[in-house]
Design a protein around this motif. Structure first.
Motif, PDB file in Angstrom:
ATOM      1  N   GLU A  80      55.324  24.708  31.154  1.00 50.90           N
ATOM      2  CA  GLU A  80      54.916  23.341  30.838  1.00 50.90           C
ATOM      3  C   GLU A  80      54.534  22.582  32.101  1.00 50.90           C
ATOM      4  O   GLU A  80      53.548  21.842  32.118  1.00 50.90           O
ATOM      5  CB  GLU A  80      56.056  22.629  30.114  1.00 50.90           C
ATOM      6  CG  GLU A  80      55.707  21.245  29.596  1.00 50.90           C
ATOM      7  CD  GLU A  80      56.837  20.617  28.796  1.00 50.90           C
ATOM      8  OE1 GLU A  80      56.932  19.366  28.789  1.00 50.90           O
ATOM      9  OE2 GLU A  80      57.623  21.364  28.190  1.00 50.90           O
ATOM     10  N   VAL A  81      55.299  22.770  33.155  1.00 49.47           N
ATOM     11  CA  VAL A  81      54.990  22.103  34.432  1.00 49.47           C
ATOM     12  C   VAL A  81      53.693  22.648  35.019  1.00 49.47           C
ATOM     13  O   VAL A  81      52.823  21.887  35.466  1.00 49.47           O
ATOM     14  CB  VAL A  81      56.153  22.284  35.429  1.00 49.47           C
ATOM     15  CG1 VAL A  81      55.788  21.709  36.797  1.00 49.47           C
ATOM     16  CG2 VAL A  81      57.416  21.612  34.905  1.00 49.47           C
ATOM     17  N   LEU A  82      53.541  23.965  35.008  1.00 48.35           N
ATOM     18  CA  LEU A  82      52.343  24.583  35.585  1.00 48.35           C
ATOM     19  C   LEU A  82      51.090  24.241  34.791  1.00 48.35           C
ATOM     20  O   LEU A  82      49.985  24.188  35.352  1.00 48.35           O
ATOM     21  CB  LEU A  82      52.520  26.099  35.650  1.00 48.35           C
ATOM     22  CG  LEU A  82      53.611  26.630  36.584  1.00 48.35           C
ATOM     23  CD1 LEU A  82      53.720  28.141  36.462  1.00 48.35           C
ATOM     24  CD2 LEU A  82      53.323  26.238  38.028  1.00 48.35           C
ATOM     25  N   ALA A  83      51.231  24.011  33.482  1.00 50.17           N
ATOM     26  CA  ALA A  83      50.079  23.746  32.625  1.00 50.17           C
ATOM     27  C   ALA A  83      49.341  22.469  33.016  1.00 50.17           C
ATOM     28  O   ALA A  83      48.160  22.305  32.689  1.00 50.17           O
ATOM     29  CB  ALA A  83      50.513  23.672  31.164  1.00 50.17           C
ATOM     30  N   THR A  84      50.020  21.563  33.713  1.00 51.62           N
ATOM     31  CA  THR A  84      49.356  20.330  34.145  1.00 51.62           C
ATOM     32  C   THR A  84      48.337  20.592  35.248  1.00 51.62           C
ATOM     33  O   THR A  84      47.452  19.769  35.481  1.00 51.62           O
ATOM     34  CB  THR A  84      50.381  19.306  34.659  1.00 51.62           C
ATOM     35  OG1 THR A  84      50.964  19.781  35.881  1.00 51.62           O
ATOM     36  CG2 THR A  84      51.463  19.054  33.628  1.00 51.62           C
ATOM     37  N   GLY A  85      48.488  21.715  35.949  1.00 48.12           N
ATOM     38  CA  GLY A  85      47.586  22.031  37.054  1.00 48.12           C
ATOM     39  C   GLY A  85      47.836  21.227  38.315  1.00 48.12           C
ATOM     40  O   GLY A  85      47.085  21.338  39.283  1.00 48.12           O
ATOM     41  N   GLN A  86      48.914  20.438  38.325  1.00 47.22           N
ATOM     42  CA  GLN A  86      49.205  19.598  39.485  1.00 47.22           C
ATOM     43  C   GLN A  86      50.126  20.310  40.464  1.00 47.22           C
ATOM     44  O   GLN A  86      51.009  21.078  40.063  1.00 47.22           O
ATOM     45  CB  GLN A  86      49.889  18.299  39.040  1.00 47.22           C
ATOM     46  CG  GLN A  86      49.053  17.406  38.159  1.00 47.22           C
ATOM     47  CD  GLN A  86      49.874  16.206  37.705  1.00 47.22           C
ATOM     48  OE1 GLN A  86      50.445  16.187  36.610  1.00 47.22           O
ATOM     49  NE2 GLN A  86      49.939  15.195  38.551  1.00 47.22           N
ATOM     50  N   PRO A  87      49.970  20.048  41.754  1.00 44.58           N
ATOM     51  CA  PRO A  87      50.924  20.578  42.733  1.00 44.58           C
ATOM     52  C   PRO A  87      52.304  19.965  42.518  1.00 44.58           C
ATOM     53  O   PRO A  87      52.438  18.882  41.950  1.00 44.58           O
ATOM     54  CB  PRO A  87      50.336  20.141  44.085  1.00 44.58           C
ATOM     55  CG  PRO A  87      48.913  19.785  43.812  1.00 44.58           C
ATOM     56  CD  PRO A  87      48.871  19.295  42.391  1.00 44.58           C
ATOM     57  N   LEU A  88      53.333  20.649  42.988  1.00 47.92           N
ATOM     58  CA  LEU A  88      54.694  20.127  42.962  1.00 47.92           C
ATOM     59  C   LEU A  88      55.161  19.978  44.404  1.00 47.92           C
ATOM     60  O   LEU A  88      55.315  20.964  45.121  1.00 47.92           O
ATOM     61  CB  LEU A  88      55.618  21.079  42.191  1.00 47.92           C
ATOM     62  CG  LEU A  88      57.056  20.608  41.986  1.00 47.92           C
ATOM     63  CD1 LEU A  88      57.093  19.325  41.151  1.00 47.92           C
ATOM     64  CD2 LEU A  88      57.889  21.701  41.321  1.00 47.92           C
ATOM     65  N   ASP A  89      55.355  18.736  44.821  1.00 43.97           N
ATOM     66  CA  ASP A  89      55.711  18.457  46.215  1.00 43.97           C
ATOM     67  C   ASP A  89      57.198  18.584  46.484  1.00 43.97           C
ATOM     68  O   ASP A  89      57.605  18.982  47.581  1.00 43.97           O
ATOM     69  CB  ASP A  89      55.254  17.042  46.591  1.00 43.97           C
ATOM     70  CG  ASP A  89      53.760  16.850  46.420  1.00 43.97           C
ATOM     71  OD1 ASP A  89      53.011  17.196  47.354  1.00 43.97           O
ATOM     72  OD2 ASP A  89      53.342  16.365  45.347  1.00 43.97           O
ATOM     73  N   LEU A  90      58.018  18.235  45.475  1.00 46.74           N
ATOM     74  CA  LEU A  90      59.467  18.236  45.663  1.00 46.74           C
ATOM     75  C   LEU A  90      60.140  18.881  44.458  1.00 46.74           C
ATOM     76  O   LEU A  90      59.914  18.465  43.324  1.00 46.74           O
ATOM     77  CB  LEU A  90      60.001  16.812  45.822  1.00 46.74           C
ATOM     78  CG  LEU A  90      59.427  15.957  46.951  1.00 46.74           C
ATOM     79  CD1 LEU A  90      59.937  14.521  46.837  1.00 46.74           C
ATOM     80  CD2 LEU A  90      59.791  16.543  48.309  1.00 46.74           C
ATOM     81  N   LEU A  91      60.953  19.885  44.726  1.00 46.22           N
ATOM     82  CA  LEU A  91      61.783  20.490  43.689  1.00 46.22           C
ATOM     83  C   LEU A  91      63.233  20.287  44.104  1.00 46.22           C
ATOM     84  O   LEU A  91      63.672  20.813  45.136  1.00 46.22           O
ATOM     85  CB  LEU A  91      61.476  21.976  43.527  1.00 46.22           C
ATOM     86  CG  LEU A  91      62.401  22.756  42.585  1.00 46.22           C
ATOM     87  CD1 LEU A  91      62.395  22.169  41.178  1.00 46.22           C
ATOM     88  CD2 LEU A  91      62.020  24.240  42.563  1.00 46.22           C
ATOM     89  N   ILE A  92      63.974  19.512  43.329  1.00 46.86           N
ATOM     90  CA  ILE A  92      65.370  19.233  43.632  1.00 46.86           C
ATOM     91  C   ILE A  92      66.231  20.036  42.663  1.00 46.86           C
ATOM     92  O   ILE A  92      66.392  19.672  41.490  1.00 46.86           O
ATOM     93  CB  ILE A  92      65.701  17.726  43.506  1.00 46.86           C
ATOM     94  CG1 ILE A  92      64.625  16.860  44.181  1.00 46.86           C
ATOM     95  CG2 ILE A  92      67.083  17.452  44.089  1.00 46.86           C
ATOM     96  CD1 ILE A  92      64.505  17.049  45.673  1.00 46.86           C
TER      97      ILE A  92
END
Length: 298
Positions: A80-92
């Motif tokens: 679901e997160v990857l489907a947006t196509g957006q980078p992920l800058d912070l993973l907590i």
């Protein structure tokens, strides 16, 4: 705590529906980040999203149902997160369980403390790696605990198949969080990913839910007032690790007051038991085998 502006950044916080995780999400949203609040129960996720929006009128926040004790749930949530196509800058990687009184297993057959605290976050980070690599300078912050420093802490029998004790299982999982961070830092060399571990200090949160009721009441009454701190203060090490420009791969951020129970965040010495690269390699290989998640840094 003042953190740098995060407008244009995207962050995901596991265990973001309460306690330290919710305070972390609130601070990141307040600094302008787009925040994904992840938690097991949809009702709690919805309430947390509403709380962030109420506290931060300009917040860009969404919810994500994620059960770290289920590889299928992790796979679905990451997709679901990857489907947006957006980078992920912070993973907590903040979520966790502690002191489960008897040995329980995840739906995939792992001891639940190690399976949730380490294997769940290992699998989630691996699945989200494409989005992390797409960010110009991503950070993976994994919340450990002071028990990772315990004398005699070891990763032997990580799934507690031979013997089980609630706090021993918790200690193994929190040591694994630091070992994972150091091994991720080694393997991510040359990419834009910075892996950092933190110890938040002591605070009365939902993490104590498996303690006896009297102990929960005692913790709530005494921790914040005398030896611990509020969940908002306990979020400061994670926020420092996620946003401070001086942070380096493999750093361990903890409170600076006596006993590391509370105080301002600073970089401290790593738990000795976590620093052996061979231990890191073995944990990584075991984690890949158990979760069936292989990391690719290309």
């Amino acid at each position: 705590m003042v953190i740098p502006p995060l407008t244009g950044k995207r962050a995901l916080v596991t265990g973001g529906t309460g306690g330290i995780g919710l305070e972390t999400a609130l601070a990141l949203a307040g600094a302008g980040a787009e925040v994904v609040v992840a938690g097991r129960a949809k009702t709690k996720v919805d309430h947390a999203v509403a709380a962030v929006r109420e506290a931060v009128g300009t917040a860009k926040v969404t919810g994500l149902v994620l059960d770290l004790a289920s590889l299928a749930s992790i796979d679905r949530a990451a997709a679901e997160v990857l489907a947006t196509g957006q980078p992920l800058d912070l993973l907590i990687n903040n979520a966790g369980v502690m002191a489960v009184p008897e040995r329980r297993e995840t739906v995939d057959g792992f001891e639940v403390t190690f399976g949730t605290n380490h294997l769940g976050h290992f699998a989630l980070t691996g699945h989200l790696l494409p989005a992390l690599l797409a960010a110009p300078a991503a950070r993976v912050v994994t919340v450990s605990a002071k028990v990772a420093r315990n004398k005699g802490a070891t990763l032997e029998d990580p799934l507690s198949a031979v013997s089980y004790a609630g706090m021993a299982a918790y200690t193994k999982s929190k040591l694994a969080n630091v070992v994972f961070t150091l091994e991720l830092a080694r393997r991510a060399t040359g990419t834009g990913i910075t892996a950092v571990a933190v110890h938040p200090g002591t605070s009365a949160t939902g993490l104590q839910q498996h303690l006896p009721k009297y102990a929960q009441v005692l913790a709530s009454a005494l921790l914040e007032r005398f030896v611990g701190q509020s969940p908002a203060d306990a979020a400061r090490p994670s926020l420092h690790a996620a946003t401070n420009p001086g942070i380096k791969p493999g750093d361990f951020v903890v409170p600076d007051a006596r006993g590391e129970l509370r105080g301002a965040p600073h970089v401290a010495e790593l738990p000795v038991a976590a620093t052996d690269p061979d231990v890191g390699r073995r944990l990584w290989e075991l984690s890949e085998e158990l979760t069936r998640v292989a990391y690719s840094f290309r």
